[in-house]
Design a protein around this motif. Sequence first.
Motif, PDB file in Angstrom:
ATOM      1  N   PRO A  78     -55.781  -8.622 -58.378  1.00 25.10           N
ATOM      2  CA  PRO A  78     -54.497  -8.742 -59.075  1.00 25.10           C
ATOM      3  C   PRO A  78     -53.508  -7.619 -58.776  1.00 25.10           C
ATOM      4  O   PRO A  78     -52.314  -7.783 -58.948  1.00 25.10           O
ATOM      5  N   ASN A  79     -54.029  -6.476 -58.296  1.00 30.33           N
ATOM      6  CA  ASN A  79     -53.144  -5.336 -58.049  1.00 30.33           C
ATOM      7  C   ASN A  79     -53.611  -4.596 -56.796  1.00 30.33           C
ATOM      8  O   ASN A  79     -54.101  -3.464 -56.875  1.00 30.33           O
ATOM      9  N   PRO A  80     -53.455  -5.197 -55.615  1.00 28.81           N
ATOM     10  CA  PRO A  80     -53.938  -4.580 -54.371  1.00 28.81           C
ATOM     11  C   PRO A  80     -53.455  -3.149 -54.136  1.00 28.81           C
ATOM     12  O   PRO A  80     -54.227  -2.311 -53.654  1.00 28.81           O
ATOM     13  N   PRO A  81     -52.188  -2.816 -54.462  1.00 29.20           N
ATOM     14  CA  PRO A  81     -51.731  -1.446 -54.191  1.00 29.20           C
ATOM     15  C   PRO A  81     -52.488  -0.361 -54.957  1.00 29.20           C
ATOM     16  O   PRO A  81     -52.428   0.811 -54.585  1.00 29.20           O
ATOM     17  N   ALA A  82     -53.217  -0.739 -56.008  1.00 28.44           N
ATOM     18  CA  ALA A  82     -53.955   0.259 -56.791  1.00 28.44           C
ATOM     19  C   ALA A  82     -55.208   0.741 -56.065  1.00 28.44           C
ATOM     20  O   ALA A  82     -55.697   1.848 -56.316  1.00 28.44           O
ATOM     21  N   LEU A  83     -55.752  -0.080 -55.156  1.00 30.46           N
ATOM     22  CA  LEU A  83     -57.002   0.265 -54.484  1.00 30.46           C
ATOM     23  C   LEU A  83     -56.786   1.432 -53.524  1.00 30.46           C
ATOM     24  O   LEU A  83     -55.939   1.370 -52.637  1.00 30.46           O
ATOM     25  N   GLU A  84     -57.585   2.499 -53.691  1.00 33.89           N
ATOM     26  CA  GLU A  84     -57.451   3.694 -52.857  1.00 33.89           C
ATOM     27  C   GLU A  84     -58.601   3.862 -51.876  1.00 33.89           C
ATOM     28  O   GLU A  84     -58.430   4.451 -50.811  1.00 33.89           O
TER      29      GLU A  84
END
Length: 324
Positions: A78-84
Motif C-alpha cells: 500500500p505504501n511502496p515509498p516507505a520500504l527502505e
Amino acid sequence: MSNETDDDDIEGIGWITLQGRQLHNLSEYPFAPTLKEVDLTLNRLKEIEEKIHSLPNLRWLSMRQNLLTDATPLLQLPNPPALEELVLSDNELKETPSFAAFTGLKKLDVSFNELRTLAPMADLASAPLVDLRFANNKVKVIEGLTQLTSLRSLELGSNRIRVIEGLDTLVQLEELYLGRNKIEEIQNLENLTNLKRLGLQSNRITHIKGLESLVLLEELQLSHNGITQIEGLATLENILTLDLAGNKLTKIDNLEGQSSMEHLWLNDNEVESLDGLGEALKACASVMNTLYLERNPAAGDAEYKSKICEALPNLEQLDALLVA
C-alpha cells in the motif's frame, strides 16, 4: 532488527520475526497494521502473501532463504515509498519486477537467485539506493546501473561477467565486489576514486593495472587469478590488506611504497626465495601484522621463520600460526 522469536512478540507494535520456523504459509500469525519490520528468513514460503500487502508502514522486509519464484506481488504494497530495505536472497527468482515505485529504497539484496540481467535496476534511479547485492546469479553484462549514483556498496560476485563496464557514474562507490566472474582485464575503474574495498578474486586477470587513480583503496583482493608480477600499486599508499594468494608470482617486489600495509597474502604462488623480502616490505615492516607465504618454494627455506621475523619484527601471524 531483533532476532528473537518469542510468540509473545508476534503482535509487537513495530516488528515481527518468524525466522527459521520452516513455515509454508502465514495463516497462523496475525500481522498488526503498525508493523514496520518483518523477518521471514529461512522458511518454506512460495509466495508473498496478502498479509504483507496490508502493511502501510513497512520499512524492512526479509524473505531470505525461502522458495519464492515471483516477486511481483510486492508491487501491491500500500505504501511502496516507505520500504527502505528489501532482502530476497536465496530464493528461486528468475526475474525481478520494476521497483520504480520504491522511491525510498536504500538497500536491496537479490543474491543467490537465477537472475540473468541487471537491466531492471535502472527503475531505481529515483531511489536513494546505497547498497545493492546481486551476487550468485547468472548475469553476463553490467548494465542498468548508471543512474544509481547514490550507491556506496555493489556486490556482483559469482556471476558470468567478462568485462568491467557501466560503472563510470558510480563515483560514490566505496565497495565493489566482482570476484568469481570471468574477467580478464582490470579496466574502466578510473572514476571510482572513493573506492576503499575492491574484490576481483577468482577471475582470469593476468596483469595488475588500471588502479592508479584509486588512491583511497584500503583492501584489494586479487587471489586466484593468473598474475605473474606485482605491479601497478605505486599510487595506492593506503592499502591495509593485499591478497595475491593463488597466483603465479615468482618473487616479492614492487611493494616499496606500501607503508600502511598490515595484511599480505602471498600463499600458493611460485615465490622461489626470501631474498629481497626485507627490502620489498621495508616501508611497512613496523605495521605488518599478518603474512601468508605457505605453499611457495621459499617456504622450504631452513630459516624461513627467522628470516621473516627479522625483516618484520612486529609480525603477529605467519601463515596459519601465531608468531611466538
